[in-house]
Design an enzyme around this catalytic site. Structure first.
Site, PDB file in Angstrom:
ATOM      1  N   GLY A   1      -0.071   4.932  -0.532  1.00 58.53           N
ATOM      2  CA  GLY A   1      -1.110   5.476   0.337  1.00 58.53           C
ATOM      3  C   GLY A   1      -0.580   6.380   1.430  1.00 58.53           C
ATOM      4  O   GLY A   1       0.635   6.561   1.603  1.00 58.53           O
ATOM      5  N   GLN A   2      -1.509   6.917   2.217  1.00 59.33           N
ATOM      6  CA  GLN A   2      -1.158   7.919   3.226  1.00 59.33           C
ATOM      7  C   GLN A   2      -0.360   7.358   4.394  1.00 59.33           C
ATOM      8  O   GLN A   2       0.571   8.002   4.888  1.00 59.33           O
ATOM      9  CB  GLN A   2      -2.432   8.582   3.752  1.00 59.33           C
ATOM     10  CG  GLN A   2      -3.067   9.539   2.772  1.00 59.33           C
ATOM     11  CD  GLN A   2      -3.981  10.500   3.500  1.00 59.33           C
ATOM     12  OE1 GLN A   2      -3.560  11.528   4.004  1.00 59.33           O
ATOM     13  NE2 GLN A   2      -5.239  10.128   3.578  1.00 59.33           N
TER      14      GLN A   2
ATOM     15  N   GLY B   1       0.838  -1.201   0.000  1.00 63.63           N
ATOM     16  CA  GLY B   1       0.000   0.000   0.000  1.00 63.63           C
ATOM     17  C   GLY B   1       0.867   1.241   0.000  1.00 63.63           C
ATOM     18  O   GLY B   1       0.532   2.270   0.594  1.00 63.63           O
ATOM     19  N   ALA B   2       2.012   1.141  -0.705  1.00 62.54           N
ATOM     20  CA  ALA B   2       3.085   2.119  -0.545  1.00 62.54           C
ATOM     21  C   ALA B   2       2.772   3.483  -1.133  1.00 62.54           C
ATOM     22  O   ALA B   2       3.469   4.460  -0.850  1.00 62.54           O
ATOM     23  CB  ALA B   2       4.369   1.569  -1.167  1.00 62.54           C
TER      24      ALA B   2
ATOM     25  N   HIS C   1      -8.822  -5.306  16.868  1.00 62.15           N
ATOM     26  CA  HIS C   1      -8.690  -3.886  16.535  1.00 62.15           C
ATOM     27  C   HIS C   1     -10.002  -3.450  15.884  1.00 62.15           C
ATOM     28  O   HIS C   1     -10.136  -3.361  14.664  1.00 62.15           O
ATOM     29  CB  HIS C   1      -7.511  -3.671  15.588  1.00 62.15           C
ATOM     30  CG  HIS C   1      -7.398  -2.255  15.095  1.00 62.15           C
ATOM     31  ND1 HIS C   1      -7.200  -1.189  15.940  1.00 62.15           N
ATOM     32  CD2 HIS C   1      -7.466  -1.732  13.836  1.00 62.15           C
ATOM     33  CE1 HIS C   1      -7.154  -0.077  15.237  1.00 62.15           C
ATOM     34  NE2 HIS C   1      -7.327  -0.372  13.955  1.00 62.15           N
TER      35      HIS C   1
ATOM     36  N   GLY D   1      -3.296  -3.170   7.583  1.00 61.17           N
ATOM     37  CA  GLY D   1      -4.554  -2.991   6.868  1.00 61.17           C
ATOM     38  C   GLY D   1      -5.717  -3.683   7.545  1.00 61.17           C
ATOM     39  O   GLY D   1      -5.625  -4.843   7.940  1.00 61.17           O
TER      40      GLY D   1
ATOM     41  N   ASP E   1      -4.064   1.557  19.144  1.00 56.33           N
ATOM     42  CA  ASP E   1      -5.032   1.646  20.233  1.00 56.33           C
ATOM     43  C   ASP E   1      -4.319   1.854  21.569  1.00 56.33           C
ATOM     44  O   ASP E   1      -4.760   2.629  22.414  1.00 56.33           O
ATOM     45  CB  ASP E   1      -5.882   0.379  20.277  1.00 56.33           C
ATOM     46  CG  ASP E   1      -6.532   0.086  18.939  1.00 56.33           C
ATOM     47  OD1 ASP E   1      -7.258   0.949  18.435  1.00 56.33           O
ATOM     48  OD2 ASP E   1      -6.287  -1.009  18.391  1.00 56.33           O
TER      49      ASP E   1
END
Length: 328
Positions: free
Chosen positions: A15-16, A12-13, A189, A131, A161
């Site tokens: 992405g934010q 997911g490189a 989570h 993810g 968390d």
């Protein structure tokens, strides 16, 4: 400085979260200021141009520890000989999407990545699933990475968390967050997680505990949604920091109790067997192996919360495995 570069994969490189995570890894805050790293970036083909832009920025940063950058949309190339992996990329929940739809979409991703781990990664690689739904994504990934990659080497992130809970405790106690220890996240989570401060200390002293604060619990459970409501985007910066914290402690070891989603064999605190469940762990610096902290006292309120979050994980597992069989 070490002669051997660690090969670190971030999915997911484009992405934010990855955008915030890459510089933390590249400057040595995770694996050490003397440890060279090869940064491997994976994303889907439609994000290839954005991925190239990320590579340009890494190059322009001139990180002294980065020995190579690999950017690819090919799983086999990305997973080859990796030492560590941050599996950040996943299918986000879209408007109108049911949980079972989200699980079915992510099963395909993490089934494929589990197979890629088995086929191409080093057998002792350590994997963190960021993810969402992280716990069940990690479980599916582990099933397809086995037997080459043991399930103990694939974990899910609940450190975000824990960090959120520590921050709230620090604000209330008016002390630095670094002085707050032994805050525990149990279970999934998700909104069923159980943030537990019954063992928490501040500046080496046990915090006064007169019972579980349901307002505090709800605040932590819903913090992600609150950030999205305020920022209009998900909590990328804090998620990246938490992923870095998780992997830092796994690599270097820690005697402090930290929360990690790990494979449950059904022998700790009544958690179900064959799910990825968040427990308090300590980590041996020499072996880099974590150990679930046993012997903590749970009152009836806490036990009930663990049952609820455990049941949710069992339901997610059933739905995900059904989707796996359908997509086989």
């Amino acid at each position: 400085m070490s002669d051997q570069s660690l090969r670190v994969l971030i999915t997911g490189a484009a992405g934010q979260i990855a955008y915030s995570l890459v510089p933390i890894v590249a400057r040595g805050d995770v694996f050490g200021r003397e440890q060279p790293v090869t940064i491997v970036l994976l994303d889907i083909p439609p994000m290839a141009e954005v991925l190239n832009g990320v590579v340009m920025e890494i190059v322009d940063c001139a990180f002294p520890l980065v020995t190579d950058i690999v950017a690819t949309t090919n799983e086999a190339e990305a997973f080859t000989d990796i030492d560590y992996a941050f599996l950040v990329g996943s299918m986000p929940r879209k408007q109108g999407m049911e949980r079972k739809d989200l699980l079915a979409a992510n099963v395909k991703i993490f089934k494929s990545q589990g197979k890629a781990l088995a086929d191409h990664a080093k057998p002792n690689c350590r994997v963190l699933v960021v993810g969402n739904p992280a716990n069940t994504n990690a479980l599916i990934c582990s099933k397809f990475a086995a037997p080459k990659i043991p399930p103990q080497n694939i974990t899910a992130m609940t450190r975000l968390d824990q960090n959120r809970a520590i921050a709230q405790v620090a604000l209330k106690a008016q002390c630095p967050a670094r002085e707050v220890k032994n805050v525990i996240i149990w279970g999934n989570h998700s909104s069923t997680q159980f943030p537990d401060i019954s063992n928490a200390t501040c500046c080496g002293k046990k915090l006064p505990f007169t019972g579980h604060d349901e307002t505090f619990i709800s605040t932590i459970q819903k913090r992600g949604a609150a950030v999205i409501a305020a920022r209009k985007l998900s909590s990328a910066m804090s998620a990246a920091k938490a992923a870095a914290d998780h992997m830092h402690d796994w690599h270097h070891g820690t005697s402090d109790m930290v929360s990690m989603g790990v494979y449950s064999d059904g022998t700790h605190y009544g958690a179900p067997k064959d799910v990825v469940f968040s427990f308090p762990v300590t980590i041996c610096p020499k072996t880099k192996e974590y150990k679930i902290v046993d012997g903590l006292s749970l009152d009836d309120f806490a036990k009930e919360k663990l049952v609820v979050t455990g049941k949710e994980l069992e339901e997610e597992r059933s739905e995900a495995l059904a989707a796996t069989e359908l997509s086989s």
